[in-house]
Design a protein around this motif. Structure first.
Motif, PDB file in Angstrom:
ATOM      1  N   ALA A  80      59.170  71.709 -48.990  1.00 35.60           N
ATOM      2  CA  ALA A  80      58.737  70.661 -48.059  1.00 35.60           C
ATOM      3  C   ALA A  80      59.809  69.597 -47.862  1.00 35.60           C
ATOM      4  CB  ALA A  80      57.450  70.015 -48.569  1.00 35.60           C
TER       5      ALA A  80
ATOM      6  N   PRO B 112      54.019  74.227 -36.679  1.00 34.82           N
ATOM      7  CA  PRO B 112      54.149  72.863 -37.204  1.00 34.82           C
ATOM      8  C   PRO B 112      53.610  72.720 -38.618  1.00 34.82           C
ATOM      9  CG  PRO B 112      52.331  72.994 -35.659  1.00 34.82           C
ATOM     10  CD  PRO B 112      53.040  74.311 -35.591  1.00 34.82           C
ATOM     11  N   LYS B 113      52.701  73.638 -38.997  1.00 34.57           N
ATOM     12  CA  LYS B 113      52.062  73.560 -40.302  1.00 34.57           C
ATOM     13  C   LYS B 113      51.982  74.975 -40.883  1.00 34.57           C
ATOM     14  CE  LYS B 113      48.420  70.974 -40.480  1.00 34.57           C
ATOM     15  NZ  LYS B 113      47.016  70.501 -40.331  1.00 34.57           N
TER      16      LYS B 113
ATOM     17  N   HIS C  94      41.660  76.505 -42.924  1.00 31.53           N
ATOM     18  CA  HIS C  94      42.801  76.111 -42.077  1.00 31.53           C
ATOM     19  C   HIS C  94      43.002  77.155 -40.982  1.00 31.53           C
ATOM     20  CE1 HIS C  94      43.885  73.057 -45.085  1.00 31.53           C
ATOM     21  NE2 HIS C  94      43.700  73.991 -46.001  1.00 31.53           N
TER      22      HIS C  94
ATOM     23  N   ASP D 262      61.079  70.212 -41.719  1.00 30.97           N
ATOM     24  CA  ASP D 262      60.161  69.319 -41.020  1.00 30.97           C
ATOM     25  C   ASP D 262      58.779  69.929 -40.878  1.00 30.97           C
ATOM     26  OD1 ASP D 262      62.117  67.378 -40.654  1.00 30.97           O
ATOM     27  OD2 ASP D 262      62.821  68.285 -38.782  1.00 30.97           O
ATOM     28  N   VAL D 263      58.626  71.192 -41.276  1.00 27.78           N
ATOM     29  CA  VAL D 263      57.322  71.842 -41.213  1.00 27.78           C
ATOM     30  C   VAL D 263      56.391  71.232 -42.265  1.00 27.78           C
ATOM     31  CG1 VAL D 263      56.086  74.034 -41.427  1.00 27.78           C
ATOM     32  CG2 VAL D 263      58.391  73.980 -40.422  1.00 27.78           C
ATOM     33  N   GLU D 264      55.150  70.945 -41.882  1.00 35.82           N
ATOM     34  CA  GLU D 264      54.178  70.451 -42.854  1.00 35.82           C
ATOM     35  C   GLU D 264      53.748  71.600 -43.760  1.00 35.82           C
ATOM     36  OE1 GLU D 264      49.731  68.366 -43.121  1.00 35.82           O
ATOM     37  OE2 GLU D 264      50.691  68.701 -41.149  1.00 35.82           O
ATOM     38  N   ILE D 265      53.866  71.397 -45.056  1.00 35.70           N
ATOM     39  CA  ILE D 265      53.580  72.452 -46.023  1.00 35.70           C
ATOM     40  C   ILE D 265      52.270  72.169 -46.748  1.00 35.70           C
ATOM     41  CG2 ILE D 265      54.407  73.688 -48.064  1.00 35.70           C
ATOM     42  CD1 ILE D 265      56.166  74.153 -45.654  1.00 35.70           C
ATOM     43  N   LEU D 266      51.348  73.119 -46.667  1.00 29.62           N
ATOM     44  CA  LEU D 266      50.118  73.076 -47.454  1.00 29.62           C
ATOM     45  C   LEU D 266      50.249  74.119 -48.562  1.00 29.62           C
ATOM     46  CD1 LEU D 266      47.505  73.053 -44.535  1.00 29.62           C
ATOM     47  CD2 LEU D 266      48.617  71.098 -45.636  1.00 29.62           C
TER      48      LEU D 266
END
Length: 360
Positions: free
Chosen positions: A216, A201-202, A163, A220-224
């Motif tokens: 999550a 954003p991620k 990533h 609104d942040v994309e969480i990995l």
């Protein structure tokens, strides 16, 4: 009633003794007699723990508490104790108590020469990272953490390759090696704030999959994330909480965010250990269930009279490795010193300090 680990005797002479911290000589081991002086000095402590420690056990525990408190002054030592410590440690010998964030902040401010970390190994490493010139001891080197052991520095480097450009937030419940590979640390108390502070954003939030899932749902942040979990909190189920509500309809349920999301959904409040304590003190429910480690309820019960604690807790075997006897050994012999490679510590310190310096 809490189970108290009565580990009062000497360690076996045949066992391999950890190296003593340099610059310190061993002290004479104090006599552990329950004298009138000891009884008087420890009476305020017993008043706090009397509901959890049988009176018959107190003459065994009190002399150890008294000896530790005297040794702290002689060594210019401070004892940091996590909220999961047993009551005789939490109320008897700790100078500073709290969750991981509170202990990290206090570790950064202490002027003591010696820090005794009553918690698990990653907490002692964090104290050392923030205090490179101080001696940090942990009373049992085997006090590990299933969550911290679920990920390595090599794993983090692989995540960066997979990533590229994605910031990595690591839960403070990780090793110094892992912290050194990440951009910033977080705790369960400030994870949402930390994630959003990166303006990305991620974000990778490692290693607790359940904390990440719960965060999550609040941003609104994309969480990995990574497939790690705390062996205490992952064992709770939504079904058992519903069963408790059927038995006790008035009970207020408070869950730790390391629990699975479906467990959190059944709770009236979710927060870090410090957040749980604050919620109980502010709301004073008649009956409350703390969905976390067993010692939490015992430790705050004396500060919240009138609150009835339902105890469906899970025990952390790693935290319970820390006993009064081992704390005494650590201070007498200056054993079980925690060290961190200076290069790794410098990089890890940046991650921890970025978290500490975040404005509320």
């Amino acid at each position: 009633m809490a189970t108290i680990a009565l580990d009062i005797g000497h360690r076996p002479a045949a066992s391999a003794a950890p190296a003593r911290a340099s610059g310190f000589a061993p002290l004479e081991r104090p006599e552990l007699a329950y004298t009138p002086e000891v009884a008087e000095a420890t009476a305020p402590v017993y008043e706090k723990v009397k509901d959890f420690i049988p009176q018959i056990e107190w003459p065994v525990l009190a002399p150890v508490i008294h000896a530790i408190n005297k040794l702290k002054k002689e060594r210019n030592a401070v004892i940091l104790a996590h909220n999961y410590m047993t009551p005789e440690i939490f109320h008897g010998v700790a100078d500073i108590v709290g969750d991981s964030l509170a202990l990290a902040k206090e570790a950064a401010k202490t002027d003591a020469d010696v820090i005794v970390q009553c918690g698990v190994h990653f907490m002692a490493e964090t104290a050392k990272i923030l205090n490179p010139d101080k001696t940090v001891l942990i009373p049992d080197m085997k006090a590990g953490c299933s969550l911290a052991e679920s990920i390595t520095a090599a794993d983090v480097r692989a995540l960066r390759e997979k990533h590229p450009g994605v910031p990595i937030v690591t839960y403070v419940n990780t090793s110094a090696d892992v912290k050194a590979e990440c951009d910033i640390c977080c705790t369960s108390a400030n994870a949402v704030q930390v994630v959003e502070s990166l303006n990305a954003p991620k974000v990778l939030l490692i290693p607790d999959q359940y904390l990440a899932a719960n965060v999550a749902r609040q941003t609104d942040v994309e969480i990995l994330t990574w497939a790690g979990a705390c062996e205490v909190h992952e064992r709770f189920t939504a079904a058992e909480l519903r069963e408790y509500r059927e038995i006790e309809p008035s009970v207020k349920i408070i869950a730790h965010p390391e629990c699975p999301p479906e467990v959190v959904d059944e709770a009236d409040f979710t927060g870090s250990t410090a957040g749980m304590i604050d919620w109980v003190k502010q709301n004073r429910p008649g009956k409350v269930m703390l969905v976390t480690e067993c010692s939490m309820a015992d430790n705050i019960a004396s500060e919240t009279p009138g609150v009835d604690y339902v105890r469906p807790c899970n025990l952390c075997p790693h935290m319970k490795r820390i006993t009064l006897s081992k704390i005494l050994d650590a201070l007498v012999e200056m054993r079980d010193e925690v060290t961190v490679d200076p290069g790794i510590a410098a990089r890890a310190r940046q991650s921890v300090e970025r978290m500490i310096n975040l404005k509320s």
